[in-house]
Design a protein around this motif. Structure first.
Motif, PDB file in Angstrom:
ATOM      1  N   LEU A 198      18.299  54.156 -16.444  1.00 14.36           N
ATOM      2  CA  LEU A 198      18.833  54.167 -17.618  1.00 14.36           C
ATOM      3  C   LEU A 198      18.519  52.967 -18.411  1.00 14.36           C
ATOM      4  N   LEU A 210      21.377  53.250 -22.514  1.00 17.54           N
ATOM      5  CA  LEU A 210      22.529  52.514 -22.224  1.00 17.54           C
ATOM      6  C   LEU A 210      23.257  52.065 -23.450  1.00 17.54           C
ATOM      7  N   VAL A 232      25.255  55.487 -23.729  1.00 20.04           N
ATOM      8  CA  VAL A 232      26.218  55.445 -22.956  1.00 20.04           C
ATOM      9  C   VAL A 232      27.473  54.677 -23.086  1.00 20.04           C
ATOM     10  N   LEU A 287      29.902  53.244 -19.990  1.00 23.17           N
ATOM     11  CA  LEU A 287      29.282  52.112 -19.179  1.00 23.17           C
ATOM     12  C   LEU A 287      29.842  51.465 -18.005  1.00 23.17           C
ATOM     13  N   VAL A 300      29.275  53.927 -15.304  1.00 20.61           N
ATOM     14  CA  VAL A 300      27.774  53.863 -14.922  1.00 20.61           C
ATOM     15  C   VAL A 300      27.504  52.801 -13.907  1.00 20.61           C
ATOM     16  N   LYS A 301      28.157  51.713 -14.262  1.00 15.34           N
ATOM     17  CA  LYS A 301      27.536  50.377 -13.676  1.00 15.34           C
ATOM     18  C   LYS A 301      28.371  50.177 -12.384  1.00 15.34           C
ATOM     19  N   ARG A 332      28.606  52.698 -10.438  1.00  8.44           N
ATOM     20  CA  ARG A 332      27.722  53.684  -9.442  1.00  8.44           C
ATOM     21  C   ARG A 332      26.298  53.201  -9.192  1.00  8.44           C
ATOM     22  N   GLU A 333      25.956  51.953  -9.901  1.00 13.87           N
ATOM     23  CA  GLU A 333      24.467  51.672  -9.886  1.00 13.87           C
ATOM     24  C   GLU A 333      24.211  51.489  -8.461  1.00 13.87           C
ATOM     25  N   ILE A 348      20.614  54.339 -11.191  1.00 10.85           N
ATOM     26  CA  ILE A 348      21.915  55.402 -10.748  1.00 10.85           C
ATOM     27  C   ILE A 348      21.464  56.464 -10.039  1.00 10.85           C
ATOM     28  N   ASP A 368      25.340  61.053  -9.648  1.00  9.23           N
ATOM     29  CA  ASP A 368      26.528  60.446  -9.770  1.00  9.23           C
ATOM     30  C   ASP A 368      26.587  60.488 -11.258  1.00  9.23           C
ATOM     31  N   LEU A 369      25.310  60.375 -12.070  1.00 13.85           N
ATOM     32  CA  LEU A 369      25.273  60.106 -13.425  1.00 13.85           C
ATOM     33  C   LEU A 369      25.910  61.745 -13.876  1.00 13.85           C
ATOM     34  N   ILE A 378      29.567  61.823 -13.689  1.00  8.56           N
ATOM     35  CA  ILE A 378      30.454  60.996 -14.827  1.00  8.56           C
ATOM     36  C   ILE A 378      30.373  61.705 -16.250  1.00  8.56           C
TER      37      ILE A 378
END
Length: 410
Positions: free
Chosen positions: A45, A50, A53, A59, A62-63, A65-66, A101, A105-106, A109
């Motif tokens: 991303l 971003l 998001v 955000l 997402v961060k 799960r990076e 990511i 996972d994305l 979310i």
């Protein structure tokens, strides 16, 4: 206004979020029986995605799960010492803002952010579309027929909606000469924020993990003429990977053995979807379904997020007038799509060298990149801003001043 979205991976849920935000009534249909939670492969991303998001309030999730990959160690076939480079030195050439990511996972979310406001129908797919002046009659493989005002295909490179509306995939698919395989495997090397990669003439392999995963992911790329296989024939796809990497050293024998026992496997050609228009009547396409730059090479996930946001925003700005909105959507996104196609072809050639000289140049370039100041890397990449740093040329519009749409107009 009732809108049907086909596909619940990335573009579909982002589109559903923003359509609902603008007041439309949304249904998402997905062929898979449930949201996928296998981890998938790593996707990027970049800055504009971003920002979107962040506008969605996602955000932090997402961060969290990076992947956390910080280093790449590249070994060349027949070369001596491996080359190590920090990931941020590579990324700064593409964008000033970035998160990596796992794809699923994305998707999880995004689904979580929309499931309480949007209707999801899993385990079904569109069977037919019949459009008239007032809407579209849709039949499904298992569910009862329904009627919608618009239908959007967000169902990937092998899009069902595109096939039903525009014709055979072969009319729009352009193979870039490379195949991609991705699968899960045990993390025997206890990878700690590191990707291990191997380059050879005509083939490249790597494996990595993520901070929150107990297992690893392998990615295999190889050059070839077009191969004869079906995209759902997994045994045939695994045989093709074994043939392509036969005789390779490094970690390849173990990776290929692990592939057979993998719980998650993906294989496909790296193919671009090139269309003169992504819309016809009351039907449009978003993400890979309409303009894939090629898996793993062209920033397709960021492009899908931006495309979904723009499509929803233009429908809102047009007050639900789909003809006006679709024209604006294609105009607004056109340059980004063309830059992504260009980057995809260049990256496929860079990642999979086609000669000993190019392999040497890749290793030498990586060695040099590890030693250049970050500012110089950014400046050199900026000389080709419309391709390499294309992501930072996109500034997502603010659609908050839209016209009344959906339920508001009703």
């Amino acid at each position: 206004m009732r809108i049907l979205v086909s596909g619940a991976s990335v573009a579909g849920p982002v589109l559903a979020y923003w359509l609902d935000h603008h007041g439309f009534e949304v249904t998402v249909v997905e062929r898979a029986p449930a949201p996928r939670r296998t981890g998938g492969h790593a996707v990027d991303l970049f800055k504009p995605a971003l920002e979107i998001v962040e506008r969605m309030g996602l955000l932090p999730a997402v961060k969290e799960r990076e992947t956390g990959t910080r280093r790449i160690t590249l070994t060349g076939a027949g070369s001596g010492r491996p080359v190590r480079v920090d990931v941020d030195r590579l990324i700064v050439a593409f964008s000033d803002r970035h998160v990596e990511i796992m794809r699923d996972d994305l998707s999880e979310i995004l689904h979580g952010a929309t499931r309480d406001r949007v209707e999801y129908v899993f385990g079904d797919s569109i069977a037919s579309l019949r459009e008239d002046d007032g809407g579209i009659d849709v039949t499904f493989e298992t569910g009862a027929p329904r009627r919608f005002d618009l239908v959007i295909g967000a169902d990937g490179v092998h899009s069902n909606v595109r096939g039903l509306t525009f014709g055979e995939e072969s009319r729009f698919a352009e193979f870039v000469g490379t195949y991609l395989g991705v699968f899960s495997l045990p993390d025997h090397r206890d990878l700690d924020a590191e990707m291990l990669a191997y380059g050879d003439v005509g083939r490249m392999a790597a494996f990595y993990s993520a901070a929150h995963l107990d297992e690893a992911r392998a990615i295999l790329l190889f050059r070839s003429e077009e191969l004869d296989y079906h995209h759902r024939d997994v045994p045939r796809q695994k045989r093709l990977l074994r043939e392509a990497f036969s005789g390779a050293g490094w970690e390849m024998p173990r990776l290929l053995d692990e592939m057979d026992a993998s719980s998650a496997f993906y294989f496909d050609s790296i193919t671009q979807i090139r269309m003169d228009s992504w819309s016809r009547g009351r039907i449009s396409l978003v993400g890979d379904a309409g303009y894939s730059p090629g898996a793993a090479v062209g920033g397709g996930t960021s492009l899908a997020v931006v495309g979904a946001y723009i499509l929803a925003g233009e429908l809102a700005a047009a007050g639900g007038d789909h003809e006006r909105a679709f024209r604006a959507y294609e105009s607004e996104l056109g340059d980004y799509v063309r830059y992504s196609w260009e980057l995809g072809r260049r990256m496929a050639k860079t990642l999979v060298p086609d000669s000993r000289f190019q392999l040497w140049a890749t290793l030498r370039g990586t060695w040099l990149l590890a030693r250049l100041p970050r500012g110089l890397v950014r400046a050199l990449a900026g000389l080709r801003r419309t391709s390499v740093r294309m992501h930072d040329t996109i500034e997502p519009k603010d659609y908050s001043g839209r016209e009344r749409t959906g339920r508001e107009r009703a």
